[in-house]
Every structure is written in C-alpha cells, then in structure tokens.
Scaffold this motif. Structure first.
Motif, mmCIF file in Angstrom:
data_model
loop_
_atom_site.group_PDB
_atom_site.id
_atom_site.type_symbol
_atom_site.label_atom_id
_atom_site.label_comp_id
_atom_site.label_asym_id
_atom_site.label_seq_id
_atom_site.Cartn_x
_atom_site.Cartn_y
_atom_site.Cartn_z
ATOM 1 N N MET A 41 0.857 -1.200 0.000
ATOM 2 C CA MET A 41 0.000 0.000 0.000
ATOM 3 C C MET A 41 0.894 1.252 0.000
ATOM 4 O O MET A 41 1.774 1.381 0.832
ATOM 5 N N GLN A 42 0.679 2.141 -0.941
ATOM 6 C CA GLN A 42 1.496 3.343 -1.042
ATOM 7 C C GLN A 42 0.825 4.496 -0.303
ATOM 8 O O GLN A 42 -0.350 4.769 -0.473
ATOM 9 N N GLU B 115 11.459 1.003 4.862
ATOM 10 C CA GLU B 115 11.487 -0.439 4.564
ATOM 11 C C GLU B 115 10.075 -0.916 4.214
ATOM 12 O O GLU B 115 9.854 -1.690 3.297
ATOM 13 N N LYS B 116 9.094 -0.410 4.957
ATOM 14 C CA LYS B 116 7.720 -0.886 4.759
ATOM 15 C C LYS B 116 7.022 -0.247 3.551
ATOM 16 O O LYS B 116 6.340 -0.936 2.796
ATOM 17 N N TYR B 117 7.193 1.064 3.396
ATOM 18 C CA TYR B 117 6.403 1.763 2.363
ATOM 19 C C TYR B 117 7.212 2.189 1.136
ATOM 20 O O TYR B 117 6.651 2.722 0.184
ATOM 21 N N GLY B 118 8.536 1.979 1.201
ATOM 22 C CA GLY B 118 9.381 2.421 0.091
ATOM 23 C C GLY B 118 10.077 3.728 0.443
ATOM 24 O O GLY B 118 9.492 4.592 1.100
ATOM 25 N N ASN B 119 11.323 3.875 -0.016
ATOM 26 C CA ASN B 119 12.136 5.036 0.370
ATOM 27 C C ASN B 119 11.497 6.367 -0.002
ATOM 28 O O ASN B 119 11.487 7.314 0.787
ATOM 29 N N ASP B 120 10.940 6.448 -1.204
ATOM 30 C CA ASP B 120 10.421 7.731 -1.661
ATOM 31 C C ASP B 120 9.114 8.123 -0.986
ATOM 32 O O ASP B 120 8.714 9.284 -1.026
ATOM 33 N N GLU C 66 0.273 12.498 3.618
ATOM 34 C CA GLU C 66 -0.983 12.107 4.280
ATOM 35 C C GLU C 66 -0.813 11.939 5.782
ATOM 36 O O GLU C 66 -1.701 12.257 6.557
ATOM 37 N N GLU C 67 0.341 11.391 6.204
ATOM 38 C CA GLU C 67 0.535 11.116 7.635
ATOM 39 C C GLU C 67 1.785 11.818 8.146
ATOM 40 O O GLU C 67 2.814 11.822 7.467
ATOM 41 N N VAL C 68 1.692 12.352 9.354
ATOM 42 C CA VAL C 68 2.861 12.995 9.973
ATOM 43 C C VAL C 68 3.196 12.306 11.290
ATOM 44 O O VAL C 68 2.318 12.049 12.116
ATOM 45 N N TYR C 69 4.473 11.990 11.461
ATOM 46 C CA TYR C 69 5.009 11.510 12.747
ATOM 47 C C TYR C 69 5.823 12.674 13.324
ATOM 48 O O TYR C 69 6.859 13.029 12.762
ATOM 49 N N LEU C 70 5.357 13.235 14.422
ATOM 50 C CA LEU C 70 6.030 14.409 14.992
ATOM 51 C C LEU C 70 6.969 13.967 16.119
ATOM 52 O O LEU C 70 6.548 13.812 17.263
#
Ligand code: AKB
Length: 313
Positions: free
Chosen positions: A1-2, A24-29, A70-74
């Motif tokens: 899932m991208q 690793e999970k979603y792809g480097n870019d 779409e998602e932010v990790y602060l």
C-alpha cells in the motif's frame, strides 16, 4: 500500500530508526525525513530529506503540499533533562510543533498524526508500581508538563474536530543506531558504549532508581502498530501507557557483567536524580494490549545482548 509520510525530527534517536523502518515498509520515496539539522549519512542517502523547523507552520505546510503528505510523525521534542535548563524553549518547541501539526490535520491537509508522549506525564504523587493508564498525574518537570498538556490537546482535537491523532507514552528507550540527547533515561544507552570502550561507567542516577525502559525495536513496532490499527480500535486519544521492562542502574550493570565481567560501575547522582524520582518505577499497559494487541518482546538480558553485539560491530 502506497502512502506518503512525513517524519518531523527524523534525525533524533527515535526518528532515525522510525525513518528506516517506515522506508522499509512503504518504500524510500514514500517517507520524507525532516529535521532542523541533517542526519547521519545512511539516513540522508536512503530517501528524501527536508530541513525544517517544527515550530514553523509554513515550512511544515509547504513540505506537506509539495510531497502530498498524508501522515505525519512528529518526533521533534526537547527531552526532560535539557528542558529543565531551557524551560521556555522546551515549551515553545514541544507545544508549538504539536499545534502546527494538529491544526494541519484539523484543516484536512493531512489525515493522520502520530505524536509521542512519555512516562514523564506522571509525577511524584503518582503510584510508583504498575502505574495505571488513568491515575494521579501532576508532572513536576517542564517536559512532563508539556507532554501532559499535549495529551489533553490531542484528545481535544480528536473529540472536537475529529483529528485522527494517535499516541503512546514511551518509557526510556534503548538503542544502538543513534544516541539519545537530553533525557533522564539516557544513562541506559551510554552505559553500553562505555562498557565496551572503557569497561567502566559513572552513572548519574542512584543504583536503586528503577525506571520503565524499552528496547528501540519494541518502540518502533508499537509506533507502527498503533498507526496501522483501525481507527475505531484506538479508544484512548490522549496517549496509551506502554511497557516492556523496568530495571535499576545496578541491574543493568549486572546484566552487562554477564558479558563483560570486568565492567565496573560507580554512581554520582546529579540533577537528573530528582527527575527520575518523580517518575513511575513500572507501568501497566493492558489498554494497549486490549485495544491494538500490543506486546513487548525485549527484556533486559535480550536488550543487553543486542546492544553489546551491535555496538561491538
Ligand atoms: C527522557 O528521559 O526525557 C525521555 C523520556 C522518558 O521521555 N527518555
């Protein structure tokens, strides 16, 4: 899932490993790392990076728009020991960065937020053992006050504006890829470095100061699990208690001596002792287990083996 993700504070102790794991999970870019300064070589080489001040709303907004995040990790924050030295700077960074991200989510510019809280939300009047999710809090440190306030704001933004914000209360985190900076639990990382380089370590906490701790792999797994869970499973929108192990400086030294028998430890408690004394000794985390199937995998001896093995390399 991208999907496209932004990590703010990607070069710190947690941010670095979270960046690797999400790439690793979603792809480097798909994972944009950002921080106020550049990170280590491998992090910088592994995918997109933006210099970004977490207190600057426009800078964050520009990066979000540019990469269609779409998602932010602060993950940017000033930790407990440094925050005692610079209370206003800590408040400014820890609170304004959170408001920036919560407001971007409120305005539907992003759809999901991860924000870390800490065991520092508890205080000297909190029951020390098996500290429950909902109990007396009254934090007595600048960092703890900012995390407690942040939790209240997260829950408020969820209830009032439907912001999908998710959070855990991290214990002290132990890792070998990146050093922590400015925390009270940092001794539990430094000790492994010194055990290998000098065969001795002077601890800034007393030998019997028991604190909740966790190996980084568990912390990253928890972070990804809470973010992956269905929204209706996340019942607590302030922050979840999270636990793995609890130990004293004496016990970690003992665990290291199983591998390095000549290792010696002495103790010179400083101002961080008072901070540690205000925190729980152990945490009860059944709500995280019930709601999104959390279970820790690393105890102290497994952590020691991983730390010494990897640092030796
Ligand atoms: C600190 O020591 O400040 C942090 C924490 C427990 O949140 N590691």
């Amino acid at each position: 899932m991208q999907k496209s993700i932004l990590i703010i504070g990607a070069c710190g102790q947690i941010g670095t490993e979270l960046t690797y794991a999400l790439r690793e999970k979603y792809g480097n870019d798909a994972v944009v790392a950002s921080d106020i300064r550049e990170g280590n070589e491998s992090l910088m080489a592994s995918g997109p990076f933006e210099l970004l001040d977490a207190t600057n709303y426009e800078q964050i907004e520009n990066v979000i728009m540019h990469y269609e995040i779409e998602e932010v990790y602060l993950m940017a924050a000033m930790l407990s020991a440094t925050a005692e030295k610079f209370p206003m700077r800590a408040w400014n960074l820890n609170m304004n960065s959170l408001f920036n991200v919560l407001n971007l989510a409120k305005d539907k510019k992003i759809s999901k937020v991860f924000w870390p809280s800490s065991i520092a939300v508890f205080g000297p009047n909190t029951p020390k053992e098996n500290t429950e999710q909902n109990t007396i809090m009254e934090p007595s440190t600048v960092y703890g006050i900012s995390k407690q306030s942040g939790e209240r704001w997260c829950e408020y933004y969820f209830k009032k504006y439907g912001v999908d914000v998710r959070s855990v209360r991290y214990p002290g985190l132990i890792s070998w890829k990146t050093l922590p900076g400015g925390g009270t639990t940092d001794y539990a990382v430094e000790i492994y470095h010194k055990a290998l380089s000098d065969k001795k370590y002077t601890c800034f906490l007393k030998e019997d100061t028991k604190l909740p701790m966790m190996f980084m792999d568990d912390a990253i797994r928890a972070t990804m699990a809470i973010m992956d869970a269905d929204a209706e499973k996340i019942i607590i929108r302030s922050s979840y208690n999270l636990a793995a192990m609890s130990f004293t400086p004496y016990e970690i030294a003992d665990s290291i001596q199983q591998h390095i028998p000549e290792f010696k430890m002495d103790y010179e408690p400083d101002f961080r002792q008072q901070i540690a004394d205000s925190w729980p000794s152990s945490i009860e985390d059944s709500k995280a287990a019930e709601d999104w199937a959390w279970k820790a995998e690393f105890d102290l001896d497994k952590t020691t083996k991983e730390m010494l093995g990897n640092l030796k390399k």
